[in-house]
Design a protein around this motif. Structure first.
Motif, PDB file in Angstrom:
ATOM      1  N   VAL A 116       0.826  -1.205   0.000  1.00 28.56           N
ATOM      2  CA  VAL A 116       0.000   0.000   0.000  1.00 28.56           C
ATOM      3  C   VAL A 116       0.864   1.259   0.000  1.00 28.56           C
ATOM      4  O   VAL A 116       0.565   2.243  -0.694  1.00 28.56           O
ATOM      5  N   ASP A 117       1.956   1.238   0.753  1.00 29.69           N
ATOM      6  CA  ASP A 117       2.818   2.425   0.838  1.00 29.69           C
ATOM      7  C   ASP A 117       3.453   2.743  -0.509  1.00 29.69           C
ATOM      8  O   ASP A 117       3.586   3.919  -0.882  1.00 29.69           O
ATOM      9  N   ALA A 118       3.857   1.709  -1.249  1.00 28.83           N
ATOM     10  CA  ALA A 118       4.466   1.942  -2.560  1.00 28.83           C
ATOM     11  C   ALA A 118       3.463   2.552  -3.529  1.00 28.83           C
ATOM     12  O   ALA A 118       3.789   3.494  -4.271  1.00 28.83           O
ATOM     13  N   ILE A 119       2.239   2.053  -3.530  1.00 25.93           N
ATOM     14  CA  ILE A 119       1.217   2.612  -4.420  1.00 25.93           C
ATOM     15  C   ILE A 119       0.862   4.039  -3.998  1.00 25.93           C
ATOM     16  O   ILE A 119       0.652   4.916  -4.839  1.00 25.93           O
ATOM     17  N   SER A 120       0.823   4.292  -2.684  1.00 23.24           N
ATOM     18  CA  SER A 120       0.567   5.654  -2.196  1.00 23.24           C
ATOM     19  C   SER A 120       1.624   6.619  -2.719  1.00 23.24           C
ATOM     20  O   SER A 120       1.304   7.728  -3.176  1.00 23.24           O
ATOM     21  N   LYS A 121       2.866   6.201  -2.657  1.00 21.30           N
ATOM     22  CA  LYS A 121       3.970   7.052  -3.115  1.00 21.30           C
ATOM     23  C   LYS A 121       3.856   7.342  -4.608  1.00 21.30           C
ATOM     24  O   LYS A 121       4.105   8.465  -5.064  1.00 21.30           O
ATOM     25  N   ILE A 122       3.453   6.331  -5.380  1.00 24.02           N
ATOM     26  CA  ILE A 122       3.288   6.513  -6.819  1.00 24.02           C
ATOM     27  C   ILE A 122       2.195   7.542  -7.104  1.00 24.02           C
ATOM     28  O   ILE A 122       2.369   8.453  -7.924  1.00 24.02           O
ATOM     29  N   LEU A 123       1.061   7.405  -6.430  1.00 23.41           N
ATOM     30  CA  LEU A 123      -0.046   8.333  -6.667  1.00 23.41           C
ATOM     31  C   LEU A 123       0.301   9.749  -6.220  1.00 23.41           C
ATOM     32  O   LEU A 123      -0.054  10.731  -6.882  1.00 23.41           O
ATOM     33  N   LEU A 124       1.011   9.861  -5.092  1.00 22.39           N
ATOM     34  CA  LEU A 124       1.395  11.189  -4.615  1.00 22.39           C
ATOM     35  C   LEU A 124       2.363  11.867  -5.580  1.00 22.39           C
ATOM     36  O   LEU A 124       2.245  13.066  -5.855  1.00 22.39           O
ATOM     37  N   SER A 125       3.326  11.116  -6.101  1.00 18.98           N
ATOM     38  CA  SER A 125       4.323  11.704  -7.001  1.00 18.98           C
ATOM     39  C   SER A 125       3.718  12.086  -8.348  1.00 18.98           C
ATOM     40  O   SER A 125       4.198  12.995  -9.021  1.00 18.98           O
ATOM     41  N   SER A 126       2.649  11.397  -8.739  1.00 19.41           N
ATOM     42  CA  SER A 126       2.003  11.706 -10.017  1.00 19.41           C
ATOM     43  C   SER A 126       0.994  12.837  -9.907  1.00 19.41           C
ATOM     44  O   SER A 126       0.462  13.306 -10.914  1.00 19.41           O
ATOM     45  N   GLY A 127       0.699  13.255  -8.670  1.00 23.38           N
ATOM     46  CA  GLY A 127      -0.296  14.297  -8.462  1.00 23.38           C
ATOM     47  C   GLY A 127      -1.719  13.799  -8.592  1.00 23.38           C
ATOM     48  O   GLY A 127      -2.666  14.593  -8.561  1.00 23.38           O
ATOM     49  N   ASN A 128      -1.866  12.488  -8.710  1.00 27.39           N
ATOM     50  CA  ASN A 128      -3.207  11.898  -8.877  1.00 27.39           C
ATOM     51  C   ASN A 128      -3.831  11.653  -7.507  1.00 27.39           C
ATOM     52  O   ASN A 128      -4.064  10.521  -7.092  1.00 27.39           O
ATOM     53  N   THR A 129      -4.072  12.736  -6.784  1.00 22.49           N
ATOM     54  CA  THR A 129      -4.601  12.623  -5.425  1.00 22.49           C
ATOM     55  C   THR A 129      -5.767  13.580  -5.239  1.00 22.49           C
ATOM     56  O   THR A 129      -5.905  14.566  -5.957  1.00 22.49           O
ATOM     57  N   ALA A 130      -6.562  13.271  -4.252  1.00 26.80           N
ATOM     58  CA  ALA A 130      -7.669  14.162  -3.912  1.00 26.80           C
ATOM     59  C   ALA A 130      -7.144  15.344  -3.103  1.00 26.80           C
ATOM     60  O   ALA A 130      -6.277  15.185  -2.247  1.00 26.80           O
ATOM     61  N   GLU A 131      -7.669  16.532  -3.388  1.00 28.35           N
ATOM     62  CA  GLU A 131      -7.253  17.733  -2.663  1.00 28.35           C
ATOM     63  C   GLU A 131      -7.876  17.737  -1.270  1.00 28.35           C
ATOM     64  O   GLU A 131      -9.033  17.379  -1.089  1.00 28.35           O
ATOM     65  N   ILE A 132      -7.059  18.095  -0.284  1.00 25.62           N
ATOM     66  CA  ILE A 132      -7.579  18.216   1.076  1.00 25.62           C
ATOM     67  C   ILE A 132      -8.204  19.602   1.217  1.00 25.62           C
ATOM     68  O   ILE A 132      -7.518  20.621   1.197  1.00 25.62           O
ATOM     69  N   LEU A 133      -9.514  19.626   1.321  1.00 23.99           N
ATOM     70  CA  LEU A 133     -10.234  20.891   1.341  1.00 23.99           C
ATOM     71  C   LEU A 133     -10.392  21.410   2.771  1.00 23.99           C
ATOM     72  O   LEU A 133     -10.481  20.619   3.717  1.00 23.99           O
ATOM     73  N   PRO A 134     -10.415  22.730   2.939  1.00 24.05           N
ATOM     74  CA  PRO A 134     -10.661  23.288   4.279  1.00 24.05           C
ATOM     75  C   PRO A 134     -12.098  23.051   4.713  1.00 24.05           C
ATOM     76  O   PRO A 134     -12.946  22.606   3.920  1.00 24.05           O
ATOM     77  N   ALA A 135     -12.377  23.349   5.950  1.00 21.42           N
ATOM     78  CA  ALA A 135     -13.746  23.227   6.458  1.00 21.42           C
ATOM     79  C   ALA A 135     -14.679  24.148   5.680  1.00 21.42           C
ATOM     80  O   ALA A 135     -14.268  25.204   5.168  1.00 21.42           O
ATOM     81  N   ASP A 136     -15.927  23.725   5.567  1.00 18.87           N
ATOM     82  CA  ASP A 136     -16.928  24.572   4.911  1.00 18.87           C
ATOM     83  C   ASP A 136     -17.269  25.784   5.775  1.00 18.87           C
ATOM     84  O   ASP A 136     -17.514  26.880   5.257  1.00 18.87           O
ATOM     85  N   VAL A 137     -17.285  25.573   7.093  1.00 18.83           N
ATOM     86  CA  VAL A 137     -17.722  26.623   8.016  1.00 18.83           C
ATOM     87  C   VAL A 137     -16.850  26.607   9.267  1.00 18.83           C
ATOM     88  O   VAL A 137     -16.500  25.535   9.776  1.00 18.83           O
ATOM     89  N   LEU A 138     -16.477  27.793   9.731  1.00 21.18           N
ATOM     90  CA  LEU A 138     -15.892  27.946  11.058  1.00 21.18           C
ATOM     91  C   LEU A 138     -16.983  28.509  11.960  1.00 21.18           C
ATOM     92  O   LEU A 138     -17.547  29.574  11.671  1.00 21.18           O
TER      93      LEU A 138
END
Length: 403
Positions: A315-337
């Motif tokens: 799993v770690d190797a595949i994670s590294k591949i996806l991260l290096s390719s930029g094929n990842t979901a964006e971590i979005l901020p909260a909708d509301v504070l």
């Protein structure tokens, strides 16, 4: 004395934000495939007795294992492999289940990589084990499940198929010690032709020696079987090659012609593999992202003989591949504070909980002053601040400030 309280041990690392998100996504994707094929999840302890991984049959060197002793002085290790504990589990707790037993797991393994290769000592794997089934149908199901799982994450993989029995059948005919036979295996596995030739040059010329010298080059498509046929010096090796050829043709028929290759030099160290072995590679990673094979004799060690086959995905190797390719979901901020004015802290917490129930992603402000809450929202990219007091006031935040 030097303190190491600000660093992680060699071979380990912290995971942050996107890394965690990608890992969880991969785990969810892969385990979803396994569940859909009828496999059920199990978890084995991170600590096991050393005897479970006895190097005599596991092929895992004792220098690789992290070892310690329990309160009774018995030798225990941090789990270096998942197949062996699952074999123990099935033999001791699941022996009465109807066969085959289909299991999957997601858990870390721990191996002390002494060489300075950049490999991790802690690696998360997810995989399946099918126990109590043998033959072509079981082999095809497991391999097709592996292919389906990889297609969900890294579709540009290459799948390699081999047979542990082919090397063993040839190696048994060489007049060499077990230690030298292991040196030959290592040279073939790494395709180190120079080291292999150095060893074989010391032996008397024979068909067996020629076969061993050629084995690392028996790699490619269907033509490999014709080239290998001349090295089948007995019925055992001939039957091995015939079965592998039939399996290869079935996988071609399934549609893997552009992904699958035959590698008769696929001779992993795991001594419990008895039959077919397979691995998968992705161009962005030097090591295999998937390893598997059949281990029909392993459960005899736990007094519950039965055939079995499985694989593990890194799993770690595949994670590294996806991260290096930029094929990842964006971590979005909260909708509301949600900011509670003085005296309205509990109401603010209740309000935030209500927004979460509606599907919004909320953070609760821990600031005493509204201005600090607004400043925090701007820095973090939170576009809306709801201030809870005698009334509820919603403030929209832009890059330039309040709107």
């Amino acid at each position: 004395m030097k303190k190491y309280n600000k660093i992680t041990p060699e071979g380990t690392k912290d995971l942050l934000f996107e890394e965690c998100l990608v890992r969880r996504h991969i785990e969810k994707t892969l385990t979803g495939v396994f569940s859909s094929h009828g496999f059920k999840e199990v978890v084995t302890p991170g600590l096991e007795f050393y005897d479970v991984f006895d190097p005599e049959f596991s092929g895992i060197g004792q220098e690789v294992m992290y070892k310690m002793s329990d309160k009774r002085g018995r030798l225990i290790v941090m789990r270096p492999d998942s197949t062996l504990p699952i074999a123990r589990l099935v033999a001791t707790r699941l022996q009465n289940l109807p066969k085959p037993v289909r299991l999957f797991y997601t858990q870390p393994i721990y191996r002390n990589n002494t060489a300075l290769t950049g490999r991790s000592d802690e690696t998360v794997q997810t995989g399946i084990e099918m126990l109590g089934a043998e033959g072509m149908r079981a082999d095809l199901e497991v391999i097709v499940t592996a292919v389906e799982a990889l297609n969900k994450c890294v579709p540009n993989f290459r799948f390699e198929l081999g047979h542990a029995g082919f090397f063993r059948a040839l190696a048994e005919q060489l007049p060499v010690s077990e230690d030298l036979r292991e040196d030959i295996r290592q040279a073939i596995e790494s395709k180190n032709y120079a080291a292999l030739n150095t060893i074989l040059d010391r032996l008397e010329p024979s068909r067996q020696v020629t076969a061993m010298r050629t084995l690392p080059r028996l790699f490619g498509g269907e033509e490999v079987f014709d080239r290998a046929a001349s090295f089948c010096l007995d019925e055992k090796s001939a039957n091995t090659l015939t079965y592998l050829h039939d399996l290869y043709r079935s996988l071609i028929q399934f549609g893997l012609g552009d992904k699958i290759m035959v590698d008769l030099g696929l001779v992993q160290r795991n001594d419990y593999y008895t039959n077919i072995v397979f691995s998968a590679y992705v161009e962005e990673c030097g090591d295999a992202v998937l390893l598997g094979g059949r281990y029909d004799k392993l459960l005899e060690r736990f007094d519950m003989p039965m055939p079995a086959i499985g694989f593990a995905i890194n799993v770690d190797a595949i994670s590294k591949i996806l991260l290096s390719s930029g094929n990842t979901a964006e971590i979005l901020p909260a909708d509301v504070l949600v900011h509670g004015e003085a005296g309205f802290e509990i109401q603010a917490l209740k309000y935030a909980s209500a927004l979460v129930q509606k599907g919004l992603k909320c953070e609760n402000s821990i600031f005493d002053e509204r201005a600090k809450a607004l400043e925090y929202a701007k820095i973090c990219g939170i576009k809306r601040v709801d201030c809870i007091g005698d009334t509820i006031e919603s403030i929209m935040i832009s890059q330039d400030g309040e709107l």
